[in-house]
Design a protein around this motif. Sequence first.
Motif, PDB file in Angstrom:
ATOM      1  N   ARG A  69      64.537  86.452  57.588  1.00 29.46           N
ATOM      2  CA  ARG A  69      65.896  86.562  57.078  1.00 29.46           C
ATOM      3  C   ARG A  69      65.881  87.211  55.701  1.00 29.46           C
ATOM      4  O   ARG A  69      64.915  87.074  54.955  1.00 29.46           O
ATOM      5  CB  ARG A  69      66.550  85.181  56.998  1.00 29.46           C
ATOM      6  CG  ARG A  69      67.005  84.631  58.367  1.00 29.46           C
ATOM      7  CD  ARG A  69      67.684  83.288  58.238  1.00 29.46           C
ATOM      8  NE  ARG A  69      66.759  82.269  57.794  1.00 29.46           N
ATOM      9  CZ  ARG A  69      66.645  81.829  56.554  1.00 29.46           C
ATOM     10  NH1 ARG A  69      67.447  82.284  55.605  1.00 29.46           N
ATOM     11  NH2 ARG A  69      65.767  80.900  56.247  1.00 29.46           N
ATOM     12  N   TYR A 197      65.526  91.298  63.391  1.00 32.04           N
ATOM     13  CA  TYR A 197      64.858  90.000  63.290  1.00 32.04           C
ATOM     14  C   TYR A 197      65.817  88.888  63.712  1.00 32.04           C
ATOM     15  O   TYR A 197      66.974  88.859  63.273  1.00 32.04           O
ATOM     16  CB  TYR A 197      64.344  89.741  61.857  1.00 32.04           C
ATOM     17  CG  TYR A 197      63.948  88.290  61.695  1.00 32.04           C
ATOM     18  CD1 TYR A 197      62.794  87.801  62.323  1.00 32.04           C
ATOM     19  CD2 TYR A 197      64.743  87.390  61.003  1.00 32.04           C
ATOM     20  CE1 TYR A 197      62.453  86.460  62.237  1.00 32.04           C
ATOM     21  CE2 TYR A 197      64.406  86.045  60.913  1.00 32.04           C
ATOM     22  CZ  TYR A 197      63.265  85.584  61.539  1.00 32.04           C
ATOM     23  OH  TYR A 197      62.934  84.252  61.475  1.00 32.04           O
ATOM     24  N   GLY A 199      66.697  85.719  63.059  1.00 34.46           N
ATOM     25  CA  GLY A 199      67.602  85.005  62.161  1.00 34.46           C
ATOM     26  C   GLY A 199      68.741  85.884  61.647  1.00 34.46           C
ATOM     27  O   GLY A 199      69.786  85.387  61.236  1.00 34.46           O
ATOM     28  N   LYS A 205      73.250  81.799  65.928  1.00 38.68           N
ATOM     29  CA  LYS A 205      72.438  80.809  65.235  1.00 38.68           C
ATOM     30  C   LYS A 205      72.904  80.585  63.795  1.00 38.68           C
ATOM     31  O   LYS A 205      73.928  79.949  63.565  1.00 38.68           O
ATOM     32  CB  LYS A 205      70.970  81.251  65.300  1.00 38.68           C
ATOM     33  CG  LYS A 205      69.985  80.161  64.981  1.00 38.68           C
ATOM     34  CD  LYS A 205      68.563  80.644  65.184  1.00 38.68           C
ATOM     35  CE  LYS A 205      67.527  79.587  64.837  1.00 38.68           C
ATOM     36  NZ  LYS A 205      67.653  78.333  65.573  1.00 38.68           N
ATOM     37  N   LYS A 206      72.149  81.115  62.816  1.00 37.66           N
ATOM     38  CA  LYS A 206      72.473  80.784  61.428  1.00 37.66           C
ATOM     39  C   LYS A 206      73.852  81.362  61.040  1.00 37.66           C
ATOM     40  O   LYS A 206      74.594  80.732  60.284  1.00 37.66           O
ATOM     41  CB  LYS A 206      71.389  81.315  60.496  1.00 37.66           C
ATOM     42  CG  LYS A 206      69.967  80.894  60.873  1.00 37.66           C
ATOM     43  CD  LYS A 206      69.638  79.461  60.532  1.00 37.66           C
ATOM     44  CE  LYS A 206      68.142  79.182  60.683  1.00 37.66           C
ATOM     45  NZ  LYS A 206      67.731  77.807  60.448  1.00 37.66           N
ATOM     46  N   HIS A 226      72.303  72.080  58.852  1.00 35.48           N
ATOM     47  CA  HIS A 226      70.982  72.647  59.177  1.00 35.48           C
ATOM     48  C   HIS A 226      70.023  71.494  59.484  1.00 35.48           C
ATOM     49  O   HIS A 226      69.137  71.187  58.686  1.00 35.48           O
ATOM     50  CB  HIS A 226      70.514  73.466  57.957  1.00 35.48           C
ATOM     51  CG  HIS A 226      69.302  74.300  58.191  1.00 35.48           C
ATOM     52  ND1 HIS A 226      68.502  74.761  57.162  1.00 35.48           N
ATOM     53  CD2 HIS A 226      68.753  74.788  59.319  1.00 35.48           C
ATOM     54  CE1 HIS A 226      67.517  75.484  57.650  1.00 35.48           C
ATOM     55  NE2 HIS A 226      67.639  75.510  58.960  1.00 35.48           N
ATOM     56  N   SER A 248      64.188  76.006  56.014  1.00 39.23           N
ATOM     57  CA  SER A 248      63.402  76.750  57.000  1.00 39.23           C
ATOM     58  C   SER A 248      61.921  76.732  56.618  1.00 39.23           C
ATOM     59  O   SER A 248      61.564  76.938  55.467  1.00 39.23           O
ATOM     60  CB  SER A 248      63.886  78.197  57.072  1.00 39.23           C
ATOM     61  OG  SER A 248      65.201  78.227  57.569  1.00 39.23           O
ATOM     62  N   GLY A 249      61.096  76.453  57.612  1.00 40.23           N
ATOM     63  CA  GLY A 249      59.659  76.420  57.364  1.00 40.23           C
ATOM     64  C   GLY A 249      59.174  75.108  56.776  1.00 40.23           C
ATOM     65  O   GLY A 249      58.066  75.031  56.260  1.00 40.23           O
ATOM     66  N   LYS A 252      61.267  71.072  60.610  1.00 41.53           N
ATOM     67  CA  LYS A 252      62.294  70.553  61.524  1.00 41.53           C
ATOM     68  C   LYS A 252      61.811  70.561  62.974  1.00 41.53           C
ATOM     69  O   LYS A 252      61.884  69.549  63.671  1.00 41.53           O
ATOM     70  CB  LYS A 252      63.589  71.386  61.430  1.00 41.53           C
ATOM     71  CG  LYS A 252      64.372  71.187  60.164  1.00 41.53           C
ATOM     72  CD  LYS A 252      65.669  71.987  60.164  1.00 41.53           C
ATOM     73  CE  LYS A 252      65.448  73.480  60.346  1.00 41.53           C
ATOM     74  NZ  LYS A 252      64.659  74.139  59.299  1.00 41.53           N
ATOM     75  N   ASP A 277      67.208  72.456  64.933  1.00 41.10           N
ATOM     76  CA  ASP A 277      67.608  73.323  63.828  1.00 41.10           C
ATOM     77  C   ASP A 277      69.040  73.106  63.344  1.00 41.10           C
ATOM     78  O   ASP A 277      69.294  73.210  62.159  1.00 41.10           O
ATOM     79  CB  ASP A 277      67.430  74.794  64.252  1.00 41.10           C
ATOM     80  CG  ASP A 277      67.430  75.758  63.074  1.00 41.10           C
ATOM     81  OD1 ASP A 277      66.818  75.432  62.048  1.00 41.10           O
ATOM     82  OD2 ASP A 277      68.043  76.839  63.183  1.00 41.10           O
ATOM     83  N   PHE A 299      64.007  78.478  68.470  1.00 40.95           N
ATOM     84  CA  PHE A 299      63.493  79.686  67.822  1.00 40.95           C
ATOM     85  C   PHE A 299      62.505  79.188  66.776  1.00 40.95           C
ATOM     86  O   PHE A 299      62.849  79.010  65.616  1.00 40.95           O
ATOM     87  CB  PHE A 299      64.664  80.464  67.207  1.00 40.95           C
ATOM     88  CG  PHE A 299      64.281  81.776  66.583  1.00 40.95           C
ATOM     89  CD1 PHE A 299      63.711  82.791  67.344  1.00 40.95           C
ATOM     90  CD2 PHE A 299      64.519  82.016  65.236  1.00 40.95           C
ATOM     91  CE1 PHE A 299      63.378  84.010  66.753  1.00 40.95           C
ATOM     92  CE2 PHE A 299      64.193  83.234  64.649  1.00 40.95           C
ATOM     93  CZ  PHE A 299      63.617  84.232  65.408  1.00 40.95           C
ATOM     94  N   ILE A 301      58.702  78.592  64.679  1.00 41.95           N
ATOM     95  CA  ILE A 301      57.613  79.304  64.003  1.00 41.95           C
ATOM     96  C   ILE A 301      56.323  79.080  64.792  1.00 41.95           C
ATOM     97  O   ILE A 301      55.939  77.940  65.044  1.00 41.95           O
ATOM     98  CB  ILE A 301      57.448  78.771  62.566  1.00 41.95           C
ATOM     99  CG1 ILE A 301      58.740  78.989  61.765  1.00 41.95           C
ATOM    100  CG2 ILE A 301      56.260  79.421  61.881  1.00 41.95           C
ATOM    101  CD1 ILE A 301      58.747  78.339  60.390  1.00 41.95           C
ATOM    102  N   ARG A 371      57.504  84.137  65.729  1.00 47.77           N
ATOM    103  CA  ARG A 371      58.364  83.133  66.359  1.00 47.77           C
ATOM    104  C   ARG A 371      58.202  83.082  67.871  1.00 47.77           C
ATOM    105  O   ARG A 371      57.796  84.056  68.500  1.00 47.77           O
ATOM    106  CB  ARG A 371      59.833  83.480  66.059  1.00 47.77           C
ATOM    107  CG  ARG A 371      60.212  83.456  64.586  1.00 47.77           C
ATOM    108  CD  ARG A 371      60.688  82.104  64.168  1.00 47.77           C
ATOM    109  NE  ARG A 371      60.870  81.970  62.733  1.00 47.77           N
ATOM    110  CZ  ARG A 371      61.492  80.933  62.175  1.00 47.77           C
ATOM    111  NH1 ARG A 371      62.006  79.984  62.928  1.00 47.77           N
ATOM    112  NH2 ARG A 371      61.593  80.828  60.861  1.00 47.77           N
ATOM    113  N   ALA A 433      59.911  82.071  56.039  1.00 50.05           N
ATOM    114  CA  ALA A 433      61.077  82.234  56.914  1.00 50.05           C
ATOM    115  C   ALA A 433      62.109  83.193  56.318  1.00 50.05           C
ATOM    116  O   ALA A 433      62.923  83.759  57.032  1.00 50.05           O
ATOM    117  CB  ALA A 433      61.728  80.883  57.193  1.00 50.05           C
TER     118      ALA A 433
HETATM  119  P1  PGA Z   1      64.059  77.877  60.903  1.00 50.18           P
HETATM  120  O1  PGA Z   1      65.080  78.995  61.411  1.00 50.18           O
HETATM  121  O2  PGA Z   1      62.910  78.491  60.127  1.00 50.18           O
HETATM  122  O3  PGA Z   1      64.911  77.006  60.020  1.00 50.18           O
HETATM  123  O4  PGA Z   1      63.563  77.173  62.117  1.00 50.18           O
HETATM  124  C1  PGA Z   1      65.084  80.312  61.657  1.00 50.18           C
HETATM  125  C2  PGA Z   1      65.198  81.290  60.513  1.00 50.18           C
HETATM  126  O5  PGA Z   1      65.100  80.858  59.366  1.00 50.18           O
HETATM  127  O6  PGA Z   1      65.367  82.493  60.765  1.00 50.18           O
END
Ligand code: PGA
Length: 589
Positions: A69, A197, A199, A205-206, A226, A248-249, A252, A277, A299, A301, A371, A433
């Motif tokens: 992201r 990518y 994210g 999603k986000k 989140h 993220s990372g 979770k 997530d 999705f 890591i 991912r 992330a």
């Molecule tokens: P996550 O989500 O790392 O919180 O699982 C995906 C992202 O940041 O693109």
Amino acid sequence: MTNNQSVLSWLQKVKDLVKPADVMWIDGTEEQLEMLRKTAVQTGEMIKLNQEKMPGCYLHRTAENDVARVEGRTFICSRKEEDAGPTNHWMDPQKCYKMLFDIARGSYAGRTMYIIPYSMGPVGSPFAKVGVEVTDSIYVVLNMSIMTRVGNKIWDVLGDSNDWVRGLHCKCNVDPDKRYICQFPEDNTIISVNSAYGGNVLLGKKCFALRIASYQGKQEGWMAEHMLILGIQNPKGEIKYVSAAFPSGCGKTNLAMLIPPEGFRKKGYKIFTVGDDIAWMRIGPDGRLWAINPENGFFGIAPGTNNKSNPNALATTRKGTIFTNVALNKDDNTVWWEGLDKNPPENGVDWKGRPWNGKTSKEKGAHPNSRFTAPAKNCPCISPEFDKGTGVPISAIIFGGRRAQTTPLVYQSRGWNNGVFVGSIMASETTAAASGAVGVVRRDPMAMLPFCGYNMGDYFAHWIEMGKKLGDKAPKIFNVNWFRLDKDGNFLWPGFGDNLRVLDWILDRCDGKANSVETPIGYVPTPEDIDMTGLEDAVSPETMKDILTVDKDQWRKEADAITEHYKKFGDRLPKELSAELAALKQRLQ
Ligand code: PGA
Ligand code: GDP
Ligand code: MN
């Protein structure tokens, strides 16, 4: 496909803008998806993996400059800048539309425009919301078909409603200087250009489920967070649910799929994954807070995922999964990543597509943010409640991050408002992330810093407001830190499955059963309060004491840093939170 006028007129405008050679409506059938997979393999967009070992699995590589992201290029385009708030990048919506339309104009020339109708949440659930994503990428179509519920049934539930989120993705030529991820919360619109990518481009999603939905939640009286959602069954057979917000990372997906330590398994503990997530939470008819996972897949890591750390995640990726930016083993046409096992391929291809010998090369085979996109139904411990759409009642909300120091393994807040304070001061080291430096401590309130679609001060106020409505039915709020280090830089706490020991204390606290000691920051267990059966050799009582220590000097410094952090929000900071800060300072004296 649909007679919805708001949909048809928007699609016509988009088509006139991007000028595709063809249009394809994604209908949700396996036949259509299979046809698209074949096309993607023919064009080299995806590599079909070993179908005996990994049926339905594919590998995709993104451009080298497009692997995470991009928070610096993510914008909240509300009409007033102050409504985006001090933590978001803002652009005037009219200026931003113009800039994006100039980039998108004609960008589908000679190619196909895919129209993806999707539901966030089980189709027709009272929690669910509809989105339509237009994209020029088969990779996006196939990923969205795993991550969300896609197909013609969406048009039926939408009917002629105007309550749906518009999403336009244009891959363009993935030029990082023209990459923009823009949310227009007041228009229910997302436009993402020059990226491929996940994210940035899987808009459900986000972009939708957090940035747009957090704004909708504020308007409509619910919460988009989140957070993972996890069910824990105790030996009596009772299942309690917790939700947890980590940046993220920061663990979770791993916590959502944890495997109980052996002693706990034998006693009858079981865990059920509801989400890894995102949580959408509403106050139910019984006054409690109920949560659904709006997604349909994971999705996750890849690096670090292995049969010991997260066997459930690994099992989830053995069929119907799309891998992005991991290494390829050419000998048996399977995938590999750092931390999978001690046997990297000699005859490999790295994530950049270059020949790679994992036994001799000093470079990584997989990108640190590589991912897997895997169907939730593959997960061995998926909750029977996952698909029901009524949600699960939340007993505890857990905040957490990566802190080498200062934050103890776990503590309980002193009540809802103090819990909101605990979430608002979260700080965590940055990870791969998002693009940019890794390992820098930054404030990431409720793990929503990159995802809150409006003014973060108003978001805190919304939390306070929800607490008032929930009253004594509100979940208890905790904070955890699996990442505290010793002086040599080793993790003090084993983490992963053993995190259940902490969850067990948390749930006992919710039942008023477990002990604790009061500290200036909240209630902390003593080493004896955590069930360490089977872990006595790995973690000494001294280590336990270390991980649970609340150092007053460090926290005085922390309180000063929080004062600075809070200044950003000016008069949008709820008075309840300044009162909490003042009370913390008092207790630290
Ligand atoms: P996550 O989500 O790392 O919180 O699982 C995906 C992202 O940041 O693109
Ligand atoms: P998410 O992005 O929040 O879903 O994070 P993940 O669950 O994918 O984990 C990100 C990274 O943190 C991976 O490298 C994991 O191996 C690591 N991780 C997750 N849980 C733990 C834990 O309990 N302890 C430690 N030390 N590392 C963890
Ligand atoms: Mn994750």
